[in-house]
Structures are given as structure tokens and as C-alpha cells.
Motif scaffolding. Structure first.
Motif, PDB file in Angstrom:
ATOM      1  N   SER B  77       6.080  26.003  -7.215  1.00 22.13           N
ATOM      2  CA  SER B  77       5.694  27.099  -6.349  1.00 22.13           C
ATOM      3  C   SER B  77       6.723  28.222  -6.450  1.00 22.13           C
ATOM      4  O   SER B  77       7.922  27.966  -6.432  1.00 22.13           O
ATOM      5  N   TYR B  85       2.744  31.395  -4.865  1.00 16.83           N
ATOM      6  CA  TYR B  85       1.786  31.063  -5.922  1.00 16.83           C
ATOM      7  C   TYR B  85       2.207  29.760  -6.577  1.00 16.83           C
ATOM      8  O   TYR B  85       3.392  29.512  -6.780  1.00 16.83           O
ATOM      9  N   GLU B  86       1.196  28.963  -6.891  1.00 19.69           N
ATOM     10  CA  GLU B  86       1.479  27.695  -7.536  1.00 19.69           C
ATOM     11  C   GLU B  86       1.267  27.853  -9.042  1.00 19.69           C
ATOM     12  O   GLU B  86       0.200  28.277  -9.480  1.00 19.69           O
ATOM     13  N   CYS B 100      -0.342  30.563 -13.939  1.00 20.94           N
ATOM     14  CA  CYS B 100      -1.161  30.538 -12.745  1.00 20.94           C
ATOM     15  C   CYS B 100      -2.479  31.244 -13.079  1.00 20.94           C
ATOM     16  O   CYS B 100      -2.485  32.403 -13.489  1.00 20.94           O
TER      17      CYS B 100
END
Lengths: 359, 156
Positions: B77, B85-86, B100
Motif C-alpha cells: 500500500s 492505493y494498493e 496498480c
């Protein structure tokens, strides 16, 4: 039980401690992707609002939705949700049977007219005047319409109620019909999946009970909080898709390396569901995690889209919803600066982590 | 060229090769598009940008020093000004990157120009802090102790 019972009072009577109750509120907020600010709101609503009665009808179905629901990995779901939602009628879970059960249905409809939630598992067959599904001595479609008339909100559990599922697969001899085509005067919340994920089911119902309104729905009537992403968007095998690393046949070297299952039929790129983030069995795994492609069970007509092992080649199956949602108009494409910004905004919103998929 | 730019160019080269070698029989490539890495910039000691290919558009982080214990597919993350955002880790030809997903497949784009325009907008939005709406009904709590003792609260 008195009509004025709150969820909280019911829970306390079930022997649930205040600590467990607050934990439930916090887990619910997380599951719904709500910020921690909402924990208090959920707790307050449950302490002060009377329980909402739920009628749970079963049409043509296999009971896998019920099985999923009662096996919600949520530690309190069994006690809390079931008592909380006051399942006044569920012919699978209720103690009553026969005439007593039907009387209970009528009594609930009368007593809570305009105030109950109707949850429908399965769908009505319309062929031969509905003779393919008779419950309580009459066609299911009649019972469904009767119960829907007094419902405050209607939930379509699973792919059967939402789309038709296997009993509506071609040639659909019984003319099994999803409920939104039978109930035309009320919004139907579709919670598709075969079955839907337990946490999604309890999440949707808890949201409605807590906030006394429908969750935000997408164009197809699915709650956005759980159905706005495709399996493909958050799949842990996605890096292999991007890098062109695919399983070519079952149990080959690439399968052992955990490569992408697209070539062996994975429908992840066309399927909107929360499996790759929420997962199943208390977050243990999901089909792709076990080495099998996604069947696309939460998508409309998934039985009629060819073999589970055919790779998705029909490009029109792809990105339909993405087009509709991100670009506003399918034909327009990403032309013009305004549309580009809009598409970028939708994409980045999709990519952002919500509370529910943060570890 | 900075090391980030060199890495971004390397990434583009790697994915061009992937397209030519591994993606040949895949029916979901958009023929109007080509592999392009763009907008790479330094951020917290690593390089952030976007990779456009005929089959996906991803946010990409090229770390200066990758975390060695992460395996392919593990998620990391990252907190950007706009949100968290992962990213998923991958390594290709010894180049480690975190990606991502933004779009995949890419059929909504008719030209490379369109894809570029969206990529530029995404990067702008990524570094914009969200506009925080003031909670409804919140009152300014600037009442000083002195005002309180003078009974100002009661007057209001």
C-alpha cells in the motif's frame, strides 16, 4: 416480542455483550467501506431503531444463498443478523411449517405492511401459469407479487433472483424470470453471485437497516460498494496477466507457478464482484486463489456464455460497464479533454483503497 | 537521463518485447495502442508514472530499492496525496515494479492520444489532495477560556 424492540435490545437478550456489539458495529462499518466515523452512527441506529422485519421467500433456487448467509464468517452474524433482522418468515430457517408457516407469512405482511424488507432467493417460473414452482398451494409468482406489494424494499439474493441463473439458461423450459421483470413498480437491489459472498449479504442488509435507505446502486441495480470492481482489477495474479504469463493447460509448469488463468477460461476480466478483495470463508481464499478460473457467476446469463474453460474472446463482453460508467456514453470513446478527465477520475476512484480492502 | 527515466525506458522496452513474444495469440489487445511509459517523476525516492499497453493501463512505481521479501502478486500500500492505493509487486527481467490497475482491457480507447490524455489526468489527480468537506453542523471551536469565563457561551 414487542414491536418496539430495538436491534440492541434483541442482541442483549441473546446474551451479546456491549463489547461484542460495538465490535460488530465496527466490523460492519469496515465491511461497508465506511469511515470509522460511522461506527457511532451504526451503534446509535441499532440502539434506537426498532428491528426491521424481513420476509425471505424462496422460489426456484438451490438454497446456496441461505447457506452462504448463515455461514457468514462474521463471528456474530449467526446471532446478531438473524435475530436483528427478525426473519419473520423464511421457509428454510423458520420453525413453523405447513399452514402455520403460511399464516405467519400473512400475519407479517398485514402487521408490517409497508415496513418490511422482502428478500427473495430464487425466481418465479412463468410458463404454464407458474405451475413449475408451487409453494403453499399456489404459484410462487403470486406469492412473490403479494409479498412485494407491501414491501418497503426488495432484495434479490443471488444470480437466480437477479438474472435467472441456471434455471433460466437456454432453452429455459419453465420460463424462469428474474424478479425485477416481475416486480415492476419498486426498485430491486440485486446482490448477484452463485451464491453471493456472505459478508456482502450481511453488509447490504445491515446498511439498509442502519441507514434506512437503499445503498447506492449501479446502473444494473447492484450495490456499488461491492460490485464496482471486476475480479480482474484486484486479482493477486494480475501481475502475471500484465506480463503475459499464462497457464496454458491444467497442471503445467505455469499453473504451478501461479500464473494468470485467462487462457484456461477465467472470467475475471468480465466479472463484477468482490471475491478478489473480500474473498471467501473469512477471507481465506477465492476460486482463483485455489487455482481455478472465475466462472463469472455474478454476471447476467453466465450459463449461456460458453464453457467455463473457454477463454473470453468476445470483446464485447469486456468493459461494457466500464464504458458506461467511466465514459458516460459507450459510443463516445475517450474524446475531448473533459471526457478524458472524467475517465481518469473514475479510474483513479476505482483504484483507491476503500476501508474494506485495507488490511 | 535520470535513473528513473532509464528505468521507465527499460520498462517500455520490456513490455514491447512481452507484446511481441507472449501476447501474440491473445485476442484482447487493442490494435490502436502501443506500449508506452509516460509521466515518470520522482516521488519519495522512487519513480512514479504510467504504463500504457494494448491490454492494460497501470500506475507504476519503480522503487529505488525493492523490498526483497515480497513475492510476485504480494500487495503493497502506498499513500499518495489523493488516497491510499494498493499496488502488486512484479519482477520482469530483473526490473522490479509495483503496479496498480487503471484500465484493462483497453477497448474504450480509440487512439494512443486518448490513452495519453487519460494517463496525464490520472497522474494529476493522484497528486492532488482530496478536498475535505467541512462536517455539516460543525461549529468553530475557537472559544477561548477567557471568553468562556466571561460567559460568552451563555450569550450565544
Amino acid at each position: 416480542m414487542s414491536d418496539l424492540d430495538t436491534f440492541y435490545a434483541t442482541m442483549r437478550r441473546q446474551g451479546i455483550t456491549r463489547r461484542s456489539f460495538l465490535k460488530f458495529c465496527s466490523l460492519t462499518a469496515t465491511a461497508l467501506g465506511l469511515s470509522p466515523d460511522y461506527i457511532g452512527k451504526i451503534a446509535y441506529a441499532m440502539e434506537t431503531k426498532p428491528r426491521t422485519p424481513v420476509l425471505w421467500l424462496h422460489g426456484l433456487e438451490c438454497t446456496c444463498c441461505s447457506e452462504s448467509f448463515i455461514r457468514s464468517a462474521h463471528p456474530l452474524a449467526k446471532d446478531v443478523v438473524l435475530s436483528m433482522i427478525s426473519l419473520d418468515y423464511d421457509d428454510t430457517l423458520m420453525a413453523a411449517a405447513g399452514h402455520q408457516a403460511e399464516a405467519s407469512l400473512e400475519a407479517t405482511i398485514k402487521k408490517y405492511y409497508g415496513n418490511y424488507i422482502l428478500a427473495v432467493e430464487g425466481n418465479p417460473p412463468l410458463n404454464e401459469d407458474g405451475m413449475f414452482c408451487i409453494t403453499g398451494g399456489r404459484p410462487f409468482v403470486e406469492k412473490l407479487k403479494h409479498a412485494a406489494a407491501g414491501a418497503k424494499a426488495i432484495i434479490a439474493w443471488g444470480s437466480c433472483a437477479s438474472w435467472g441463473c441456471v434455471q433460466a439458461a437456454k432453452p429455459n423450459p419453465t420460463q424462469a424470470t428474474p424478479i425485477h421483470k416481475v416486480i415492476l413498480d419498486k426498485p430491486v437491489i440485486k446482490v448477484p453471485g452463485c451464491p453471493p459472498i456472505a459478508e456482502v449479504m450481511t453488509g447490504v442488509i445491515t446498511y439498509m437497516l442502519t441507514f434506512d435507505r437503499l445503498p447506492e446502486l449501479d446502473r444494473q441495480g447492484r450495490p456499488k460498494m461491492f460490485y464496482s470492481q471486476r475480479i480482474h482489477d484486484k486479482c493477486y495474479r494480475r501481475p502475471h496477466f500484465d506480463a503475459g504469463q499464462y497457464v496454458e493447460s491444467w497442471d503445467d509448469e505455469n499453473a504451478r507457478k501461479g500464473y494468470c488463468l485467462y487462457k484456461v477460461g477465467c472470467k475475471g476480466p468480465t466479472t463484477y464482484n468482490a471475491c478478489s478483495t473480500v474473498r471467501w470463508n473469512d477471507g481465506v481464499s477465492f476460486p482463483i486463489g485455489s487455482g481455478h478460473g472465475c466462472l463469472g457467476c455474478s454476471e447476467d446469463g453466465f450459463w449461456d456464455k460458453g464453457s467455463f474453460y473457454d477463454r473470453v474472446t468476445d470483446i464485447h463482453q469486456f468493459g461494457i460497464e466500464a464504458n458506461a460508467d467511466t465514459l458516460g456514453a459507450t459510443a463516445a470513446g475517450v474524446a475531448g479533454v473533459g471526457i478524458a478527465v472524467h475517465a481518469a477520475l473514475s479510474a483513479i476512484k476505482r483504484a483507491q483503497q476503500t476501508e474494506s480492502n485495507q488490511e | 537521463m535520470s535513473s528513473g527515466e532509464i528505468q521507465a525506458a527499460r520498462l517500455q522496452q520490456i513490455f514491447s518485447e512481452i507484446q511481441q513474444q507472449r501476447m501474440q495469440d491473445i485476442p484482447i489487445l487493442n490494435p490502436a495502442l502501443q506500449v508506452e511509459s509516460l509521466g515518470f517523476r520522482e516521488w519519495n525516492g522512487q519513480s512514479v508514472g504510467i504504463l500504457i499497453t494494448p491490454w492494460f493501463m497501470n500506475l507504476i512505481i519503480l522503487p529505488a530499492a525493492p523490498v526483497p521479501e515480497l513475492r510476485t502478486g504480494d500487495s503493497v500500500s502506498f499513500a499518495f496525496p489523493s488516497a491510499n492505493y494498493e499496488f502488486l509487486k512484479n519482477t520482469e527481467v530483473e526490473l522490479t515494479y509495483y503496479s496498480c490497475s487503471l484500465f484493462s482491457p483497453m477497448f474504450e480507447f480509440e487512439t494512443q492520444e486518448q490513452a495519453r490524455a487519460v494517463a496525464v489526468s490520472v497522474l494529476e489527480l493522484l497528486f492532488q489532495a482530496p478536498q475535505v468537506a467541512a462536517p455539516a453542523g460543525a461549529t468553530p471551536t475557537t472559544l477561548s477560556r477567557r471568553d468562556l469565563l466571561r460567559g460568552k457561551l451563555r450569550q450565544e
